[in-house]
Design a protein around this motif. Structure first.
Motif, short mmCIF file in Angstrom:
data_model
loop_
_atom_site.label_atom_id
_atom_site.label_comp_id
_atom_site.label_asym_id
_atom_site.label_seq_id
_atom_site.Cartn_x
_atom_site.Cartn_y
_atom_site.Cartn_z
N LEU A 1 -14.27 -81.78 -4.67
CA LEU A 1 -13.26 -82.05 -5.69
C LEU A 1 -13.05 -80.89 -6.66
O LEU A 1 -11.91 -80.61 -7.02
N ALA B 1 -7.92 -92.43 0.58
CA ALA B 1 -7.74 -91.10 -0.02
C ALA B 1 -6.40 -90.49 0.40
O ALA B 1 -5.63 -90.02 -0.44
N TYR C 1 -10.73 -102.38 -3.54
CA TYR C 1 -10.06 -101.08 -3.58
C TYR C 1 -8.84 -101.20 -4.47
O TYR C 1 -8.03 -102.12 -4.28
N GLN D 1 -19.51 -83.77 -12.71
CA GLN D 1 -19.28 -84.65 -11.57
C GLN D 1 -17.84 -85.14 -11.68
O GLN D 1 -17.47 -85.82 -12.64
N PRO E 1 -24.25 -78.06 -7.70
CA PRO E 1 -23.58 -76.76 -7.82
C PRO E 1 -22.60 -76.68 -9.00
O PRO E 1 -22.13 -75.61 -9.33
N ASP F 1 -22.46 -91.27 0.31
CA ASP F 1 -21.89 -90.83 1.59
C ASP F 1 -22.88 -90.09 2.48
O ASP F 1 -22.69 -90.01 3.69
N ALA G 1 -28.64 -91.94 -1.06
CA ALA G 1 -27.62 -92.96 -1.32
C ALA G 1 -26.25 -92.30 -1.29
O ALA G 1 -26.13 -91.08 -1.40
N ARG H 1 -11.89 -82.59 -0.52
CA ARG H 1 -13.15 -82.26 -1.21
C ARG H 1 -13.72 -80.98 -0.64
O ARG H 1 -13.33 -80.58 0.45
N GLN I 1 -27.25 -75.21 -8.78
CA GLN I 1 -27.55 -74.63 -7.46
C GLN I 1 -27.09 -75.60 -6.39
O GLN I 1 -26.93 -76.78 -6.64
C1 LIG Z 1 -8.82 -88.68 -3.18
C2 LIG Z 1 -9.94 -89.62 -2.91
C3 LIG Z 1 -9.80 -90.96 -3.24
C4 LIG Z 1 -10.84 -91.85 -3.00
N1 LIG Z 1 -10.66 -93.14 -3.36
C5 LIG Z 1 -11.66 -94.01 -3.20
C6 LIG Z 1 -11.51 -95.36 -3.62
O1 LIG Z 1 -10.44 -95.78 -4.09
N2 LIG Z 1 -12.56 -96.19 -3.47
C7 LIG Z 1 -13.74 -95.76 -2.94
O2 LIG Z 1 -14.68 -96.56 -2.86
N3 LIG Z 1 -13.91 -94.50 -2.49
C8 LIG Z 1 -12.90 -93.61 -2.61
N4 LIG Z 1 -13.06 -92.31 -2.19
C9 LIG Z 1 -14.32 -91.93 -1.55
C10 LIG Z 1 -15.36 -91.58 -2.60
O3 LIG Z 1 -14.90 -90.50 -3.36
C11 LIG Z 1 -16.68 -91.17 -1.96
O4 LIG Z 1 -17.08 -92.14 -1.05
C12 LIG Z 1 -17.72 -91.02 -3.06
O5 LIG Z 1 -17.38 -89.94 -3.91
C13 LIG Z 1 -19.11 -90.78 -2.48
O6 LIG Z 1 -19.99 -90.67 -3.56
P1 LIG Z 1 -21.34 -89.87 -3.42
O7 LIG Z 1 -22.11 -90.20 -4.64
O8 LIG Z 1 -21.92 -90.11 -2.11
O9 LIG Z 1 -20.93 -88.34 -3.43
P2 LIG Z 1 -19.95 -87.42 -4.35
O10 LIG Z 1 -19.25 -88.29 -5.32
O11 LIG Z 1 -19.21 -86.64 -3.37
O12 LIG Z 1 -21.00 -86.55 -5.13
C14 LIG Z 1 -21.77 -85.59 -4.47
C15 LIG Z 1 -22.39 -84.66 -5.50
O13 LIG Z 1 -23.30 -83.79 -4.84
C16 LIG Z 1 -23.03 -82.44 -5.18
N5 LIG Z 1 -23.40 -81.66 -4.00
C17 LIG Z 1 -22.72 -81.53 -2.85
N6 LIG Z 1 -23.40 -80.76 -1.98
C18 LIG Z 1 -24.56 -80.41 -2.60
C19 LIG Z 1 -25.68 -79.62 -2.23
N7 LIG Z 1 -25.76 -79.04 -1.02
N8 LIG Z 1 -26.68 -79.45 -3.13
C20 LIG Z 1 -26.63 -80.05 -4.36
N9 LIG Z 1 -25.58 -80.80 -4.75
C21 LIG Z 1 -24.56 -80.99 -3.89
C22 LIG Z 1 -21.57 -82.42 -5.53
O14 LIG Z 1 -21.24 -81.33 -6.36
C23 LIG Z 1 -21.44 -83.76 -6.23
O15 LIG Z 1 -21.87 -83.66 -7.57
C24 LIG Z 1 -12.03 -91.39 -2.39
C25 LIG Z 1 -12.17 -90.03 -2.02
C26 LIG Z 1 -11.15 -89.16 -2.29
C27 LIG Z 1 -11.32 -87.70 -1.90
#
Ligand SMILES: Cc1cc2nc3c(=O)[nH]c(=O)nc-3n(C[C@H](O)[C@H](O)[C@H](O)COP(=O)(O)OP(=O)(O)OC[C@H]3O[C@@H](n4cnc5c(N)ncnc54)[C@H](O)[C@@H]3O)c2cc1C
Length: 369
Positions: free
Chosen positions: A127, A157, A326, A39, A35, A279, A277, A125, A76
């Motif tokens: 973000l 977080a 961490y 990133q 969307p 979260d 892969a 989030r 999207q």
């Molecule tokens: C303030 C903060 C601090 C943090 N600190 C740490 C830390 O120190 N160490 C650590 O390991 N983790 C930390 N985390 C957790 C970490 O941010 C998440 O675990 C990580 O971002 C997960 O990565 P991801 O690739 O799964 O998803 P994300 O990084 O969340 O990326 C998801 C992507 O998918 C897109 N998206 C979402 N929904 C859709 C949809 N329906 N269709 C298409 N695209 C979509 C989003 O726009 C984004 O680009 C922290 C989180 C926060 C909020």
């Protein structure tokens, strides 16, 4: 021509795009669906709040990376899919079929307990929304004497956001308080005793009040488990993750919390043509924390497996390490490191974190080819 859809520009997909830029897949159309053209990197969000980074320094532009991967970008949001028919649905109603689908769309913040706080809520989030909303909160805080900011969430977080906000208030001479509400288990549950004690000392030094009780939202702020009320001007919600609701009707096998169930190859248990892969997924064989560390480390394995799945070759396994590192920013240029039983802190830890974070952004901001 076959089609590979990458849903979400998350951490693991950055590695997939970089791998495709280095070694393109002949006869495969690559489509990244996300969307936002950027990133955002959560690891640098606390540093941005504290004033150490600009917004641009905390995000990766997905457009040049997708171009380098010879892919097409669809700005999207995925809102549905029919796994049996191999088709996804976008928010604008269009559909797109795929030969292989990879999900890296992250998780959402669990808000159900706090929903009654309404407009006061600021979820950590997505973000991009947080980056938009925080400057407005700071502007309000400058105008309201005795401004009260509550941060709900005792994980990495929540702790980092509370400390960063405290530092921002000090830097801007804002007359305000920052209050951290964790559950009964206190800050950094799951980390070793040493790291937890360090963080408690850092929170106390920063003047952050910590309440170790469950909180439920009210129209004034939150109510704690013992019945006491904590009024707030703003509540940052950083407590726990929840699965994106759209996954419920996809036909994918999910765990009881609604995350996509995958095997050690990060392949869906019910749909071999779907990988996931970060979260958004839950492993069948191991319990993995929802953290960026795993999304990053699974990235190269996911990249190899998508290629292998398209070529009918054997898949690789992602073996999570026993301990994850961490590095927690504490507001000023200082950080706490927590790795299994070991913890450390100091300015040098911050510079170490700063180096890792900037290198991560740089790595995906240039043409990886
Ligand atoms: C303030 C903060 C601090 C943090 N600190 C740490 C830390 O120190 N160490 C650590 O390991 N983790 C930390 N985390 C957790 C970490 O941010 C998440 O675990 C990580 O971002 C997960 O990565 P991801 O690739 O799964 O998803 P994300 O990084 O969340 O990326 C998801 C992507 O998918 C897109 N998206 C979402 N929904 C859709 C949809 N329906 N269709 C298409 N695209 C979509 C989003 O726009 C984004 O680009 C922290 C989180 C926060 C909020």
């Amino acid at each position: 021509m076959r089609r590979l859809i990458l849903a979400g520009g998350g951490h693991a997909h950055l590695f997939v795009l970089a791998a495709l830029a280095r070694r393109p897949l002949a006869g495969v159309e690559v489509v990244l669906v996300t969307p936002d053209p950027h990133q955002y990197y959560s690891g640098m969000l606390p540093g941005w709040i504290s004033g150490h980074y600009t917004r641009d320094q905390c995000r990766i532009d997905l457009r040049p990376l997708t171009r380098a991967a010879r892919g097409r970008l669809e700005i999207q949001r995925l809102v549905g899919m029919e796994a049996d028919n191999r088709v996804v649905t976008f928010a604008d109603g269009r559909t797109l079929d795929y030969d292989l689908l990879s999900l890296d769309t992250g998780s959402e913040v669990e808000l159900s307990w706090l929903a009654a706080a309404g407009d006061k809520l600021l979820p950590a989030r997505p973000l991009p929304r947080f980056f938009e909303a925080w400057p407005q909160q700071l502007a309000q805080a400058r105008c309201i004497p005795g401004y009260r900011l509550l941060v709900v969430g005792g994980g990495a977080a929540g702790v980092e956001l509370a400390l960063a906000a405290r530092h921002a208030f000090e830097r801007e001479r804002i007359d305000g308080r920052v209050i951290l509400v964790t559950s009964e288990s206190g800050p950094l549950n799951g980390h070793a005793k040493g790291a937890r004690e360090r963080i408690r000392r850092v929170l106390a030094r920063a003047g952050i009040d910590v309440y170790e009780q469950r909180a439920a939202g009210t129209d004034q702020g939150v109510m704690l488990a013992d019945g006491s009320q904590l009024p707030a001007n703003c509540i940052i919600a950083a407590a726990g993750a929840s699965a994106p609701p759209w996954l419920a009707n996809t036909g994918l096998q999910l765990d009881e919390q609604g995350y996509v169930m995958v095997n050690e190859h990060h392949q869906s248990l019910s749909q071999p043509r779907v990988f996931a892969a970060g979260d958004v997924c839950a492993r069948r064989d191991v319990t993995m924390a929802r953290s960026g560390v795993h999304a990053v480390h699974a990235g190269p394995v996911l990249a190899a497996n998508l290629r292998a799945a398209l070529k009918g070759l054997p898949l690789r396994s992602y073996q999570p390490r026993r301990h994850s590192l961490y590095l927690l920013a504490t507001g000023p240029r200082h950080a706490v490191a927590s790795w299994g039983p070991i913890s450390m802190e100091g300015k040098w830890v911050w510079y170490w974190k700063d180096h890792i974070d900037r290198s991560f952004i740089r790595r995906f901001s240039h043409d990886p080819a």
